[in-house]
Design a protein around this motif. Structure first.
Motif, PDB file in Angstrom:
ATOM      1  N   ARG A  19      71.160  69.731  54.121  1.00  0.00           N
ATOM      2  CA  ARG A  19      72.103  69.247  55.131  1.00  0.00           C
ATOM      3  C   ARG A  19      71.919  70.080  56.396  1.00  0.00           C
ATOM      4  N   PRO A  20      72.460  69.636  57.515  1.00  0.00           N
ATOM      5  CA  PRO A  20      72.198  70.330  58.786  1.00  0.00           C
ATOM      6  C   PRO A  20      72.548  71.807  58.816  1.00  0.00           C
ATOM      7  N   HIS A  21      73.596  72.233  58.111  1.00  0.00           N
ATOM      8  CA  HIS A  21      74.033  73.623  58.246  1.00  0.00           C
ATOM      9  C   HIS A  21      72.966  74.625  57.821  1.00  0.00           C
ATOM     10  N   VAL A  22      72.100  74.279  56.839  1.00  0.00           N
ATOM     11  CA  VAL A  22      71.108  75.260  56.403  1.00  0.00           C
ATOM     12  C   VAL A  22      70.000  75.436  57.442  1.00  0.00           C
ATOM     13  N   LEU A  23      69.770  74.427  58.272  1.00  0.00           N
ATOM     14  CA  LEU A  23      68.775  74.582  59.344  1.00  0.00           C
ATOM     15  C   LEU A  23      69.295  75.529  60.424  1.00  0.00           C
ATOM     16  N   ALA A  24      70.609  75.705  60.473  1.00  0.00           N
ATOM     17  CA  ALA A  24      71.201  76.621  61.454  1.00  0.00           C
ATOM     18  C   ALA A  24      71.339  78.041  60.910  1.00  0.00           C
ATOM     19  N   PHE A  25      71.127  78.244  59.619  1.00  0.00           N
ATOM     20  CA  PHE A  25      71.277  79.578  59.037  1.00  0.00           C
ATOM     21  C   PHE A  25      70.381  80.635  59.694  1.00  0.00           C
ATOM     22  N   PRO A  26      69.082  80.347  59.935  1.00  0.00           N
ATOM     23  CA  PRO A  26      68.259  81.385  60.585  1.00  0.00           C
ATOM     24  C   PRO A  26      68.790  81.774  61.963  1.00  0.00           C
ATOM     25  N   VAL A  27      69.339  80.792  62.677  1.00  0.00           N
ATOM     26  CA  VAL A  27      69.912  81.072  63.998  1.00  0.00           C
ATOM     27  C   VAL A  27      71.153  81.940  63.855  1.00  0.00           C
ATOM     28  N   LEU A  49      70.076  67.068  66.206  1.00  0.00           N
ATOM     29  CA  LEU A  49      68.716  67.593  66.095  1.00  0.00           C
ATOM     30  C   LEU A  49      68.335  67.811  64.630  1.00  0.00           C
ATOM     31  N   ALA A  50      69.268  68.352  63.850  1.00  0.00           N
ATOM     32  CA  ALA A  50      68.998  68.536  62.422  1.00  0.00           C
ATOM     33  C   ALA A  50      68.790  67.194  61.739  1.00  0.00           C
ATOM     34  N   GLN A  51      69.572  66.196  62.116  1.00  0.00           N
ATOM     35  CA  GLN A  51      69.429  64.866  61.522  1.00  0.00           C
ATOM     36  C   GLN A  51      68.068  64.255  61.857  1.00  0.00           C
ATOM     37  N   VAL A  52      67.616  64.459  63.079  1.00  0.00           N
ATOM     38  CA  VAL A  52      66.292  63.958  63.474  1.00  0.00           C
ATOM     39  C   VAL A  52      65.200  64.666  62.675  1.00  0.00           C
ATOM     40  N   LEU A  53      65.336  65.989  62.499  1.00  0.00           N
ATOM     41  CA  LEU A  53      64.332  66.745  61.742  1.00  0.00           C
ATOM     42  C   LEU A  53      64.268  66.268  60.293  1.00  0.00           C
ATOM     43  N   TYR A  54      65.429  66.024  59.697  1.00  0.00           N
ATOM     44  CA  TYR A  54      65.442  65.525  58.323  1.00  0.00           C
ATOM     45  C   TYR A  54      64.846  64.120  58.244  1.00  0.00           C
ATOM     46  N   ALA A  55      65.173  63.277  59.207  1.00  0.00           N
ATOM     47  CA  ALA A  55      64.628  61.914  59.218  1.00  0.00           C
ATOM     48  C   ALA A  55      63.107  61.941  59.384  1.00  0.00           C
ATOM     49  N   LYS A  56      62.606  62.803  60.273  1.00  0.00           N
ATOM     50  CA  LYS A  56      61.168  62.936  60.468  1.00  0.00           C
ATOM     51  C   LYS A  56      60.489  63.442  59.187  1.00  0.00           C
ATOM     52  N   ALA A  57      61.114  64.446  58.564  1.00  0.00           N
ATOM     53  CA  ALA A  57      60.551  65.008  57.337  1.00  0.00           C
ATOM     54  C   ALA A  57      60.498  63.952  56.237  1.00  0.00           C
ATOM     55  N   TYR A  58      61.555  63.139  56.151  1.00  0.00           N
ATOM     56  CA  TYR A  58      61.590  62.084  55.130  1.00  0.00           C
ATOM     57  C   TYR A  58      60.532  61.022  55.421  1.00  0.00           C
TER      58      TYR A  58
END
Length: 497
Positions: free
Chosen positions: A144-152, A81-90
């Protein structure tokens, strides 16, 4: 007189409640200004590549489709999911997209962190913890994906600790967060493990008559959370994938972000740790037994693995906040009568201003991955050779994937396994020269693509059957060529007596 005092309290309290917003906004602006630092890791490149693959195929990967050594072998991406979000953002905004996405997630993390601490601690104490957390997490603040999980992470742990402080069980609705976390990053396993100490803390401090019912509620919560963590495209295999990473054994210390703490030179971790110890000794701090065990467990993780320092920085203060406030007899505590609700209108206004500022900065702030240290020119030459079996340096793997070249090895260490990774490391560093020759023959390597200063590169410079066809200050390409001969022997410095 009474009216005047009441009015003063009413006007100062909202200002206090804005602290999380100001901290979050400050962190966001800081990260946006230094946005290229978020793109300093080549892992961002292959994460976006995988995310784009998922979008293109409308499916998540089940087998490796990138390397030539493991192609077709089972591999899942617990970060899909994080990879998809980064790809969409890019795709939407170029490199500005991943920078803004990562900066937003980190800013939200610190806003939530300050809000959670503000329930117990004064503003000055909260800001001190927030500053220390920012310093300790800074080396690993990357797109990278780990920072998108920080708020969680902060919200989940905060929810567990809050329930323990109330001698209660968390609401079942909190388990929705673990489902989201499980799709963002494999670190959700830590969140599951943390249920146990939080539950024990609540049970130890609860009234004896209430412990049985409370234990049942925690058990139900844990089971629901475990089930929620399987709500991914991979089901319970996401748990198994995380276990594979933790069982890499001898491979983990060889990866920089997994190396144990090194106090050979003074750094932020040592400074913060020494200051914390000094503060505890000076003030005679005493913690409840379970909070001591939690803190020691977090400290052990941080000492054993460099990347766990960020967990200590973000989780440790949440564990300490309530006991510190109680023990310091109000010296560190917030006003217990005050409201700590964040004004949603104020939050919306801050977000709107930041969004406008982000758009306005598009002409002045340009973002791109740090090319220094990346084998850009060397990959261009490598692709001209049109080879299929190239032995590459581990650090080049992510850039090769993003460039459309099948690597020998890359950052997906769990795919390659402990032995493969250790053998490759021993080969490229010539700790075991036989490993280099074995890998070259076993995998029918057509060319090597290694760091110019590596020991294996220096050896190949003098080996018959290998011709240097390209070299710069970053990477060197050696092509297997049967008739290549080298008359010059390597220079051997005599040992001084």
């Amino acid at each position: 007189m009474t009216l005047s005092v009441t009015h003063s309290d009413a006007t100062t309290q909202p200002a206090r409640n804005l602290l999380p917003l100001w901290v979050g906004a400050g962190v966001y602006v800081l990260l946006l200004i230094s946005g290229n630092r978020l793109l300093a890791d080549t892992d961002t490149l292959w994460q976006i590549t995988v995310g784009q693959w998922i979008l293109d195929h409308h499916a998540v990967p089940e087998t490796d489709v990138y390397s030539f050594t493991m192609r077709g072998q089972p591999w899942i991406s617990t970060q899909w999911l994080a990879q998809v979000l980064y790809a969409k953002a890019y795709a939407l905004a170029g490199w500005r997209g991943p920078v803004v996405l990562a900066a937003s997630a980190i800013a939200l993390t610190f806003a939530l962190f300050v809000h959670a601490l503000g329930k117990h601690l004064r503003e000055s104490t909260t800001l001190l913890f927030a500053t220390a957390a920012l310093l300790l997490t800074l080396p690993h603040l990357l797109a990278r994906p780990h920072v998108l999980a920080f708020p969680v992470l902060v919200t989940w742990i905060g929810g567990l600790i809050d329930a323990a402080d109330r001698k209660d069980a968390p609401p079942l609705a909190l388990t929705l967060l673990i489902a989201l976390w499980a799709n963002l990053h494999g670190g959700f396993v830590f969140g599951l493990f943390f249920i146990a100490p939080a539950a024990l803390d609540a049970l130890v401090n609860a009234e004896a008559a209430a412990r049985r019912a409370l234990a049942l509620r925690w058990i139900v919560f844990a089971l629901v959370a475990l089930a929620a963590s399987c709500l991914t495209p991979y089901g319970w295999n996401a748990l198994l994938a995380s276990q594979k990473i933790l069982s890499l054994g001898a491979a983990l210390p060889l990866i920089i972000e997994w190396t144990p703490a090194n106090f050979g030179s003074l750094g932020p971790f040592e400074v913060c740790l020494l200051l914390a110890i000094g503060f505890a000794l000076l003030n005679g701090i005493k913690l409840p037994p379970m909070r001591i065990l939690m803190l020691l467990g977090l400290l052990h993780m941080a000492l054993a693995q460099g990347r766990a320092v960020e967990i200590l920085a973000l989780v440790g203060p949440l564990v300490l906040a309530a006991p510190l406030a109680r023990q310091m007899d109000g010296a560190l505590a917030a006003d217990p009568q005050g409201s700590h609700a964040i004004s949603w209108r104020a939050a919306a206004a801050v977000v709107l201003v930041l969004a406008i500022g982000t758009v306005a900065s598009a002409t002045t702030l340009q973002f791109a991955p740090r090319m220094r240290g990346m084998p850009v020119a060397a990959v261009t030459e490598l692709k001209k050779l049109n080879l299929a079996r190239v032995l590459n340096d581990y650090d080049f793997g992510g850039y090769l994937i993003a460039s459309g070249v099948a690597p020998f090895i890359d950052g997906r260490t769990e795919l390659y396994g402990e032995k493969f990774f250790v053998d490759h490391n021993a080969a490229s560093g010539l700790m075991e020269p036989d490993n280099l020759f074995r890998l070259l023959d076993e995998y029918q390597i057509e060319a090597t693509f290694l760091r110019t200063q590596s020991a294996a590169t220096k050896l190949l410079d003098h080996m018959d059957g290998w011709e240097k066809v390209y070299s710069d200050d970053i990477a060197t390409i050696h092509l297997r060529k049967a008739n290549a001969r080298h008359s010059r022997e390597p220079v051997i410095d005599p040992v001084a007596k």
